[in-house]
Design a protein around this motif. Structure first.
Motif, mmCIF file in Angstrom:
data_model
loop_
_atom_site.group_PDB
_atom_site.id
_atom_site.type_symbol
_atom_site.label_atom_id
_atom_site.label_comp_id
_atom_site.label_asym_id
_atom_site.label_seq_id
_atom_site.Cartn_x
_atom_site.Cartn_y
_atom_site.Cartn_z
ATOM 1 N N UNK A 95 0.835 -1.173 0.000
ATOM 2 C CA UNK A 95 0.000 0.000 0.000
ATOM 3 C C UNK A 95 0.885 1.242 0.000
ATOM 4 N N UNK A 96 0.561 2.163 -0.852
ATOM 5 C CA UNK A 96 1.266 3.439 -0.871
ATOM 6 C C UNK A 96 0.840 4.272 0.332
ATOM 7 N N UNK A 97 1.776 4.907 1.014
ATOM 8 C CA UNK A 97 1.410 5.781 2.131
ATOM 9 C C UNK A 97 0.567 6.952 1.639
ATOM 10 N N UNK A 98 -0.268 7.456 2.514
ATOM 11 C CA UNK A 98 -1.154 8.578 2.215
ATOM 12 C C UNK A 98 -1.070 9.542 3.380
ATOM 13 N N UNK A 99 -0.802 10.820 3.098
ATOM 14 C CA UNK A 99 -0.731 11.840 4.137
ATOM 15 C C UNK A 99 -1.487 13.067 3.666
ATOM 16 N N UNK A 100 -2.272 13.632 4.578
ATOM 17 C CA UNK A 100 -2.981 14.872 4.269
ATOM 18 C C UNK A 100 -3.018 15.731 5.532
ATOM 19 N N UNK A 101 -2.759 17.014 5.362
ATOM 20 C CA UNK A 101 -2.834 17.976 6.459
ATOM 21 C C UNK A 101 -4.075 18.821 6.232
ATOM 22 N N UNK A 102 -4.813 19.069 7.305
ATOM 23 C CA UNK A 102 -6.045 19.834 7.179
ATOM 24 C C UNK A 102 -6.401 20.453 8.510
ATOM 25 N N UNK A 103 -7.414 21.316 8.472
ATOM 26 C CA UNK A 103 -7.955 21.887 9.697
ATOM 27 C C UNK A 103 -9.176 21.079 10.092
ATOM 28 N N UNK A 104 -9.301 20.793 11.368
ATOM 29 C CA UNK A 104 -10.422 20.009 11.877
ATOM 30 C C UNK A 104 -11.667 20.899 11.945
ATOM 31 N N UNK A 105 -12.477 20.804 10.924
ATOM 32 C CA UNK A 105 -13.752 21.512 10.863
ATOM 33 C C UNK A 105 -14.806 20.509 10.376
ATOM 34 N N UNK A 106 -16.083 20.717 10.736
ATOM 35 C CA UNK A 106 -17.109 19.742 10.362
ATOM 36 C C UNK A 106 -17.167 19.421 8.872
ATOM 37 N N UNK A 107 -16.985 20.421 8.005
ATOM 38 C CA UNK A 107 -17.089 20.138 6.572
ATOM 39 C C UNK A 107 -15.916 19.302 6.051
ATOM 40 N N UNK A 108 -14.863 19.181 6.857
ATOM 41 C CA UNK A 108 -13.715 18.361 6.448
ATOM 42 C C UNK A 108 -13.984 16.865 6.625
ATOM 43 N N UNK A 109 -14.954 16.508 7.465
ATOM 44 C CA UNK A 109 -15.215 15.094 7.737
ATOM 45 C C UNK A 109 -15.615 14.341 6.466
ATOM 46 N N UNK A 110 -16.652 14.780 5.734
ATOM 47 C CA UNK A 110 -16.988 14.038 4.511
ATOM 48 C C UNK A 110 -15.889 14.116 3.446
ATOM 49 N N UNK A 111 -15.191 15.222 3.374
ATOM 50 C CA UNK A 111 -14.100 15.347 2.399
ATOM 51 C C UNK A 111 -12.969 14.367 2.727
ATOM 52 N N UNK A 112 -12.684 14.201 4.000
ATOM 53 C CA UNK A 112 -11.637 13.275 4.405
ATOM 54 C C UNK A 112 -12.056 11.831 4.139
ATOM 55 N N UNK A 113 -13.317 11.517 4.406
ATOM 56 C CA UNK A 113 -13.826 10.167 4.099
ATOM 57 C C UNK A 113 -13.667 9.879 2.609
ATOM 58 N N UNK A 114 -13.990 10.854 1.784
ATOM 59 C CA UNK A 114 -13.872 10.686 0.335
ATOM 60 C C UNK A 114 -12.413 10.469 -0.068
ATOM 61 N N UNK A 115 -11.513 11.232 0.513
ATOM 62 C CA UNK A 115 -10.085 11.086 0.192
ATOM 63 C C UNK A 115 -9.584 9.696 0.580
ATOM 64 N N UNK A 116 -10.038 9.184 1.723
ATOM 65 C CA UNK A 116 -9.640 7.840 2.162
ATOM 66 C C UNK A 116 -10.190 6.797 1.191
ATOM 67 N N UNK A 117 -11.443 6.959 0.780
ATOM 68 C CA UNK A 117 -12.051 6.030 -0.171
ATOM 69 C C UNK A 117 -11.304 6.044 -1.501
ATOM 70 N N UNK A 118 -10.924 7.207 -1.949
ATOM 71 C CA UNK A 118 -10.170 7.315 -3.205
ATOM 72 C C UNK A 118 -8.817 6.621 -3.087
ATOM 73 N N UNK A 119 -8.179 6.756 -1.940
ATOM 74 C CA UNK A 119 -6.858 6.159 -1.759
ATOM 75 C C UNK A 119 -6.922 4.639 -1.587
ATOM 76 N N UNK A 120 -7.839 4.168 -0.764
ATOM 77 C CA UNK A 120 -7.893 2.745 -0.443
ATOM 78 C C UNK A 120 -8.781 1.934 -1.382
ATOM 79 N N UNK A 121 -9.671 2.602 -2.090
ATOM 80 C CA UNK A 121 -10.642 1.884 -2.907
ATOM 81 C C UNK A 121 -11.830 1.487 -2.052
ATOM 82 N N UNK A 122 -12.946 1.277 -2.683
ATOM 83 C CA UNK A 122 -14.191 1.000 -1.961
ATOM 84 C C UNK A 122 -14.100 -0.265 -1.112
#
Length: 124
Positions: A1-28
């Protein structure tokens, strides 16, 4: 597995965006538990440290085929503590969910400050 790193600010709208980024990286196929973990970990930061806290998410594979999810924040003092939520409570189940899906999880202090909450998820 390729490593994945993302820096962000913890805000409510980041939660679904982060879930999407994880799904894109790991696959469904391999992402449902990882998405749940990052959602709960990020929500804990928002709830206990406050909106706008800078965090870093890092996902790697382990030598035994697990997926390791790590969320680092700058506060070395506020460590996650599992609690027993009552039926009528609207929150307080995040770490119980994390514990249910992870093979193991924990917290370790950062080298200079902060802490990292991590979870290792079984291979899907």
């Amino acid at each position: 597995m390729n490593p994945f790193t993302i820096r962000l600010l913890a805000v409510p709208k980041a939660v679904p965006a982060l879930r999407h980024a994880v799904r894109e990286h790991l696959g469904a196929k391999g992402s449902a538990d990882a998405e749940l973990c990052v959602s709960e970990l990020l929500t804990n930061v928002i709830t206990h440290l406050g909106e706008g806290t800078p965090v870093t998410l890092h996902i790697t594979g382990t030598g035994d085929g697990r997926t390791r999810v790590e969320l680092t924040d700058p506060d070395p003092r506020v460590w996650p503590v599992p609690r027993q939520a009552a039926d009528e409570d609207e929150s307080g189940r995040g770490l119980a969910l994390l514990d249910a899906v992870a093979a193991r999880w924990g917290v370790h202090p950062g080298p200079h400050a902060g802490k990292t909450v991590w979870a290792e998820l079984p291979h899907p």
